[in-house]
Design an enzyme around this catalytic site. Structure first.
Site, PDB file in Angstrom:
ATOM      1  N   SER A  80       0.841  -1.204   0.000  1.00  0.00           N
ATOM      2  CA  SER A  80       0.000   0.000   0.000  1.00  0.00           C
ATOM      3  C   SER A  80       0.874   1.251   0.000  1.00  0.00           C
ATOM      4  CB  SER A  80      -0.903   0.045   1.225  1.00  0.00           C
ATOM      5  OG  SER A  80      -1.696  -1.088   1.275  1.00  0.00           O
ATOM      6  N   ARG A 108      -6.616   4.483  15.449  1.00  0.00           N
ATOM      7  CA  ARG A 108      -8.062   4.766  15.370  1.00  0.00           C
ATOM      8  C   ARG A 108      -8.657   4.724  16.780  1.00  0.00           C
ATOM      9  NH1 ARG A 108     -10.649   1.321  11.056  1.00  0.00           N
ATOM     10  NH2 ARG A 108      -9.775   2.929   9.700  1.00  0.00           N
ATOM     11  N   GLU A 170      -1.106   9.212  11.727  1.00  0.00           N
ATOM     12  CA  GLU A 170      -2.476   9.608  11.351  1.00  0.00           C
ATOM     13  C   GLU A 170      -3.436   9.085  12.413  1.00  0.00           C
ATOM     14  OE1 GLU A 170      -5.202   9.228   7.418  1.00  0.00           O
ATOM     15  OE2 GLU A 170      -5.242   7.521   8.774  1.00  0.00           O
ATOM     16  N   GLU A 185     -18.976  -0.023   5.184  1.00  0.00           N
ATOM     17  CA  GLU A 185     -18.757   0.595   3.868  1.00  0.00           C
ATOM     18  C   GLU A 185     -17.420   0.126   3.291  1.00  0.00           C
ATOM     19  OE1 GLU A 185     -17.476   4.077   1.227  1.00  0.00           O
ATOM     20  OE2 GLU A 185     -16.505   3.158   2.929  1.00  0.00           O
ATOM     21  N   HIS A 186     -16.406   0.001   4.173  1.00  0.00           N
ATOM     22  CA  HIS A 186     -15.090  -0.458   3.736  1.00  0.00           C
ATOM     23  C   HIS A 186     -15.172  -1.891   3.203  1.00  0.00           C
ATOM     24  CE1 HIS A 186     -10.739  -0.347   3.644  1.00  0.00           C
ATOM     25  NE2 HIS A 186     -10.735  -1.570   4.136  1.00  0.00           N
TER      26      HIS A 186
END
Ligand code: 0O2
Length: 250
Positions: A80, A108, A170, A185-186
């Site tokens: 990625s 997260r 992040e 949704e992912h």
């Protein structure tokens, strides 16, 4: 290293899920410097994870409930990272990774209530070793598909044997309802649903709006329950003094 070794049973590339020999060669070429960089990102991620766990501990003492439900971490996989650099027109190198990819280390934070997202974010941003490089509020300004979350790119120091290094992390802070929608949704995206399918996109957006409504209602309930609670500092003082604390009547 020959491809046989790296793709064979237990080979590094196989373990990393890398099946393309060209991609594997590029990653192997960076070798030690890549592994070292990933290890630095891993350290930064752990620092940030600990900061949120510490905040949760303090808040739970003050409020008698935990505002953070879960903290999850992930390091972006080499494929990625490489693909992101290629997409941006850069080659796969340590310098380019550090300069152009902001989400190698990801944290997260899933909060119980909407208000908690901002309370936790503000407390984190105030810490004097944290530099906020970028902030995107997809809660106040959701993406067109309905995606909501508060995103921060921060720089955090890690302390090594002979140096102090600033690393980017992040952070995505969201509620349980936002996380529920984003996870599903992912999964659908992963199954490669057609983003041109208007009916499908409308349904997804409808679900996102429902989850936003749910957040607003739950936050309202939280407000009503806690506004009649005893003063937070009073709770803290009494807890520390081992005195009984008046709990909110629910
Ligand atoms: P993964 O697998 O989660 O890492 P940038 O990273 O800044 O170059 P962008 O798109 O400007 O790219 O960043 P943005 O909008 O802040 O989004 C970064 C991450 O937020 C994504 O990482 C997702 O994790 C999440 N995200 C953003 N939009 C959506 C969305 O519509 N649905 C879901 N489920 N997640 C979203 P990655 O790298 O795409 O994926």
């Amino acid at each position: 290293m020959k491809s046989d070794n790296v793709f064979g049973d237990g080979g590094i590339m196989k373990n990393l899920g890398i099946n393309d020999p060209v991609q594997a060669e590029e990653i192997l070429h960076m070798g030690y410097s890549f592994m070292k960089l990933m290890s630095y990102y891993n350290c930064a991620m752990m620092e940030v994870e600990t900061k949120f766990n510490v905040l949760n501990e303090e808040f739970s003492l003050m409020w008698d409930r935990e505002p953070i439900a879960t903290v999850k971490t992930r390091l972006k996989n080499p494929i990625s990272i490489r693909n992101k650099l290629v997409l941006k027109g850069y080659s796969f190198s340590s310098e380019n990774i550090e300069t152009y990819v902001n989400d190698i280390a990801g944290v997260r934070v899933v909060c119980s209530f909407l208000e908690d997202v901002y309370t936790v974010a503000e407390a984190f941003k105030k810490q004097d070793d944290i530099t906020v490089l970028e902030e995107k509020d997809y809660i106040r300004f959701p993406k067109p598909n309905g995606y909501r979350s508060l995103h921060l790119i921060v720089s955090v120091p890690i302390f090594l044997q002979h140096e102090k290094r600033q690393m980017k992390v992040e952070i995505q802070i969201r509620t349980l309802a936002m996380d529920f929608w984003a996870s599903l949704e992912h999964q659908l995206k992963y199954k490669k649903f057609d983003s041109e399918d208007i009916a499908m996109m409308t349904d997804l957006k409808y679900c996102a709006d429902l989850s936003a409504e749910l957040d607003a209602h739950m936050d309202d309930l939280r407000e009503r329950v806690y506004s009649s609670a005893v003063d937070e500092e009073d709770v803290l003082r009494k807890n520390l003094a081992g005195m009984p604390v008046l709990k909110t009547e629910k």
